[in-house]
Motif scaffolding. Structure first.
Motif, PDB file in Angstrom:
ATOM      1  N   VAL A  15      14.197  27.251  -2.074  1.00 23.25           N
ATOM      2  CA  VAL A  15      14.211  27.070  -0.623  1.00 23.25           C
ATOM      3  C   VAL A  15      14.513  25.623  -0.292  1.00 23.25           C
ATOM      4  O   VAL A  15      13.876  24.699  -0.814  1.00 23.25           O
ATOM      5  N   ARG A  16      15.495  25.437   0.584  1.00 20.51           N
ATOM      6  CA  ARG A  16      15.861  24.121   1.095  1.00 20.51           C
ATOM      7  C   ARG A  16      15.651  24.159   2.606  1.00 20.51           C
ATOM      8  O   ARG A  16      16.253  24.992   3.285  1.00 20.51           O
ATOM      9  N   ALA A  17      14.767  23.307   3.110  1.00 19.16           N
ATOM     10  CA  ALA A  17      14.378  23.374   4.518  1.00 19.16           C
ATOM     11  C   ALA A  17      14.792  22.119   5.272  1.00 19.16           C
ATOM     12  O   ALA A  17      14.826  21.013   4.714  1.00 19.16           O
ATOM     13  N   TRP A  18      15.092  22.334   6.537  1.00 18.18           N
ATOM     14  CA  TRP A  18      15.425  21.223   7.432  1.00 18.18           C
ATOM     15  C   TRP A  18      14.808  21.483   8.794  1.00 18.18           C
ATOM     16  O   TRP A  18      14.728  22.635   9.253  1.00 18.18           O
ATOM     17  N   ASN A  19      14.368  20.430   9.435  1.00 22.48           N
ATOM     18  CA  ASN A  19      13.843  20.527  10.793  1.00 22.48           C
ATOM     19  C   ASN A  19      14.324  19.324  11.596  1.00 22.48           C
ATOM     20  O   ASN A  19      14.472  18.230  11.048  1.00 22.48           O
ATOM     21  N   ARG A  20      14.560  19.548  12.887  1.00 23.08           N
ATOM     22  CA  ARG A  20      15.036  18.438  13.723  1.00 23.08           C
ATOM     23  C   ARG A  20      14.039  17.296  13.750  1.00 23.08           C
ATOM     24  O   ARG A  20      14.412  16.134  13.806  1.00 23.08           O
ATOM     25  N   ASN A  21      12.752  17.630  13.750  1.00 18.80           N
ATOM     26  CA  ASN A  21      11.714  16.613  13.573  1.00 18.80           C
ATOM     27  C   ASN A  21      11.298  16.658  12.102  1.00 18.80           C
ATOM     28  O   ASN A  21      10.556  17.549  11.693  1.00 18.80           O
ATOM     29  N   PRO A  22      11.788  15.730  11.284  1.00 20.86           N
ATOM     30  CA  PRO A  22      11.567  15.832   9.838  1.00 20.86           C
ATOM     31  C   PRO A  22      10.100  15.825   9.436  1.00 20.86           C
ATOM     32  O   PRO A  22       9.743  16.377   8.395  1.00 20.86           O
ATOM     33  N   ASP A  23       9.226  15.232  10.247  1.00 21.66           N
ATOM     34  CA  ASP A  23       7.800  15.199   9.902  1.00 21.66           C
ATOM     35  C   ASP A  23       7.208  16.600   9.815  1.00 21.66           C
ATOM     36  O   ASP A  23       6.239  16.827   9.078  1.00 21.66           O
ATOM     37  N   ARG A  24       7.792  17.536  10.570  1.00 25.63           N
ATOM     38  CA  ARG A  24       7.280  18.909  10.550  1.00 25.63           C
ATOM     39  C   ARG A  24       7.617  19.612   9.242  1.00 25.63           C
ATOM     40  O   ARG A  24       6.950  20.571   8.847  1.00 25.63           O
ATOM     41  N   ALA A  25       8.664  19.160   8.566  1.00 29.59           N
ATOM     42  CA  ALA A  25       9.104  19.821   7.336  1.00 29.59           C
ATOM     43  C   ALA A  25       8.503  19.210   6.079  1.00 29.59           C
ATOM     44  O   ALA A  25       8.347  19.901   5.070  1.00 29.59           O
ATOM     45  N   ARG A  26       8.147  17.935   6.130  1.00 28.93           N
ATOM     46  CA  ARG A  26       7.751  17.227   4.897  1.00 28.93           C
ATOM     47  C   ARG A  26       6.587  17.869   4.142  1.00 28.93           C
ATOM     48  O   ARG A  26       6.595  17.869   2.900  1.00 28.93           O
ATOM     49  N   MET A  60      19.634  45.739  -5.621  1.00 27.53           N
ATOM     50  CA  MET A  60      18.970  44.452  -5.381  1.00 27.53           C
ATOM     51  C   MET A  60      20.016  43.351  -5.308  1.00 27.53           C
ATOM     52  O   MET A  60      20.948  43.308  -6.101  1.00 27.53           O
ATOM     53  N   GLY A  61      19.835  42.440  -4.334  1.00 23.29           N
ATOM     54  CA  GLY A  61      20.776  41.341  -4.195  1.00 23.29           C
ATOM     55  C   GLY A  61      20.526  40.273  -5.246  1.00 23.29           C
ATOM     56  O   GLY A  61      19.603  40.357  -6.049  1.00 23.29           O
ATOM     57  N   HIS A  62      21.359  39.243  -5.227  1.00 24.49           N
ATOM     58  CA  HIS A  62      21.242  38.195  -6.231  1.00 24.49           C
ATOM     59  C   HIS A  62      20.942  36.847  -5.581  1.00 24.49           C
ATOM     60  O   HIS A  62      21.232  35.810  -6.151  1.00 24.49           O
ATOM     61  N   THR A  63      20.366  36.867  -4.375  1.00 27.05           N
ATOM     62  CA  THR A  63      20.086  35.625  -3.678  1.00 27.05           C
ATOM     63  C   THR A  63      19.142  34.748  -4.483  1.00 27.05           C
ATOM     64  O   THR A  63      18.106  35.211  -4.959  1.00 27.05           O
ATOM     65  N   SER A  64      19.499  33.490  -4.641  1.00 28.07           N
ATOM     66  CA  SER A  64      18.619  32.562  -5.336  1.00 28.07           C
ATOM     67  C   SER A  64      18.280  31.353  -4.486  1.00 28.07           C
ATOM     68  O   SER A  64      17.208  30.773  -4.625  1.00 28.07           O
ATOM     69  N   THR A  65      19.170  30.960  -3.589  1.00 28.03           N
ATOM     70  CA  THR A  65      18.952  29.768  -2.773  1.00 28.03           C
ATOM     71  C   THR A  65      19.018  30.110  -1.300  1.00 28.03           C
ATOM     72  O   THR A  65      19.978  30.721  -0.838  1.00 28.03           O
ATOM     73  N   VAL A  66      17.982  29.710  -0.576  1.00 24.54           N
ATOM     74  CA  VAL A  66      17.884  29.996   0.852  1.00 24.54           C
ATOM     75  C   VAL A  66      17.762  28.680   1.608  1.00 24.54           C
ATOM     76  O   VAL A  66      16.935  27.829   1.271  1.00 24.54           O
ATOM     77  N   ALA A  67      18.592  28.507   2.630  1.00 26.05           N
ATOM     78  CA  ALA A  67      18.455  27.369   3.543  1.00 26.05           C
ATOM     79  C   ALA A  67      17.692  27.850   4.764  1.00 26.05           C
ATOM     80  O   ALA A  67      18.079  28.839   5.400  1.00 26.05           O
ATOM     81  N   LEU A  68      16.597  27.172   5.082  1.00 25.67           N
ATOM     82  CA  LEU A  68      15.792  27.529   6.248  1.00 25.67           C
ATOM     83  C   LEU A  68      15.889  26.397   7.261  1.00 25.67           C
ATOM     84  O   LEU A  68      15.454  25.276   6.989  1.00 25.67           O
ATOM     85  N   LEU A  69      16.486  26.701   8.404  1.00 24.45           N
ATOM     86  CA  LEU A  69      16.667  25.706   9.455  1.00 24.45           C
ATOM     87  C   LEU A  69      15.646  25.975  10.559  1.00 24.45           C
ATOM     88  O   LEU A  69      15.744  26.963  11.275  1.00 24.45           O
ATOM     89  N   GLY A  70      14.659  25.095  10.659  1.00 26.84           N
ATOM     90  CA  GLY A  70      13.601  25.244  11.646  1.00 26.84           C
ATOM     91  C   GLY A  70      12.268  25.509  10.980  1.00 26.84           C
ATOM     92  O   GLY A  70      12.045  26.591  10.449  1.00 26.84           O
ATOM     93  N   THR A  71      11.380  24.512  10.969  1.00 25.38           N
ATOM     94  CA  THR A  71      10.082  24.666  10.304  1.00 25.38           C
ATOM     95  C   THR A  71       8.934  24.453  11.285  1.00 25.38           C
ATOM     96  O   THR A  71       8.036  23.646  11.048  1.00 25.38           O
TER      97      THR A  71
END
Length: 294
Positions: free
Chosen positions: A30-41, A1-12
């Motif tokens: 999870v840390r998310a970002w989208n080019r149109n920030p309203d889609r991620a909020r 099993m891996g030890h991943t704890s933080t994931v960046a998701l680009l594109g929501t």
């Protein structure tokens, strides 16, 4: 099993939003970002940290997941990110889940190599509902030594992971093969629904006739019901199918492949898009079969 704890998701978009929620539900940060920030909020309500920039989202990330529209958008975002964060590859794996085709994936792999970030080719099979429920199928190719590092992410977003090979690009080729089937099946349902109407047969009888038999599929019943009802809330939009069909045409050029059916599919999905259904679900391809639509 891996030890991943933080994931960046680009594109929501449709897919990324569901994937972000599935990742959170599995207990990952999870840390998310989208080019149109309203889609991620709205994801903030699910405990996702919504970031103002891709670099902010990737701060401290163990895995960077890209789920943007096409190869060009992924390349643009990742080029800028990797120039801003030159040490990202020393701590993170790039899990590239968008459908970008083999040529696009080759460009992205070359970009990753230049910046020293390990990358896995990992397009997903499924649409909005499986993304929301964490039951996508992920097809992955690339360095098998990276498996443990991405396993928590794959487990969170999928019901099954298919490792297609150790060469980046194999998974992207397989994804096109699968989506050719999906686009064909959907268009075939549209043809039969429209033919039933043309022959003065209730199209629901078509779905009843195949129901439970060897030619039935849940997809036929789902999309056929949408076509009959004339409502197309997007799960896999027409324009996304068109993008994938164009990738198929590009990928099969010069490979001794007869593209007769592929070109017919490109024509009917293009027709639906040109009639104003590009943002509607792929079931709206039925509109291309209606009288006077050509």
């Amino acid at each position: 099993m891996g030890h991943t704890s933080t994931v960046a998701l680009l594109g929501t978009g449709i897919m990324g939003t569901g994937m972000a929620r599935s990742l959170r539900r599995a207990g990952l940060d999870v840390r998310a970002w989208n080019r149109n920030p309203d889609r991620a909020r709205p994801l903030a309500e699910d405990g996702v940290v919504v970031c103002e920039s891709a670099a902010e989202a990737c701060a401290g990330a163990d895995v960077v997941v890209t789920m943007l529209f096409d190869a060009e958008s992924v390349e643009q975002v990742m080029t800028e990110l990797l120039e801003q964060e030159p040490d990202l590859g020393s701590r993170a794996v790039w899990l590239q889940t968008a459908t970008v085709g083999p040529e696009g994936m080759a460009r992205l792999a070359e970009l990753a190599g230049r910046h020293g970030i390990p990358v896995l080719d990992a397009p997903v099979l499924g649409t909005k509902a499986p993304a929301e429920s964490g039951s996508l199928v992920v097809v992955v190719s690339g360095d098998p030594d990276l498996r443990d590092r991405v396993e928590p992410v794959l487990d969170a977003i999928s019901s099954r992971t298919l490792w297609a090979g150790e060469e980046v690009g194999v998974a992207s080729r397989l994804k096109l093969v699968v989506n050719a089937w999906v686009a064909s099946l959907n268009a075939a349902v549209a043809q039969s629904v429209t033919m039933a109407r043309a022959l003065d047969v209730d199209p629901r009888l078509f779905l009843d006739a195949i129901g439970g038999g060897p030619t039935d599929t849940p997809y036929a019943q789902l999309k056929g019901g949408m076509m009959i009802g004339g409502e197309y809330p997007p799960s896999f939009p027409v324009d996304s199918v068109r993008k994938d069909l164009d990738l198929m045409a590009l990928a099969t050029q010069g490979r001794g492949y007869d593209a007769t059916l592929l070109e017919a599919l490109r024509a009917v999905y293009a027709q639906a898009s040109e009639q104003g259904h590009g943002g509607d679900d792929m079931a709206a391809v039925v509109e291309a079969f209606r009288p006077g639509s050509a």
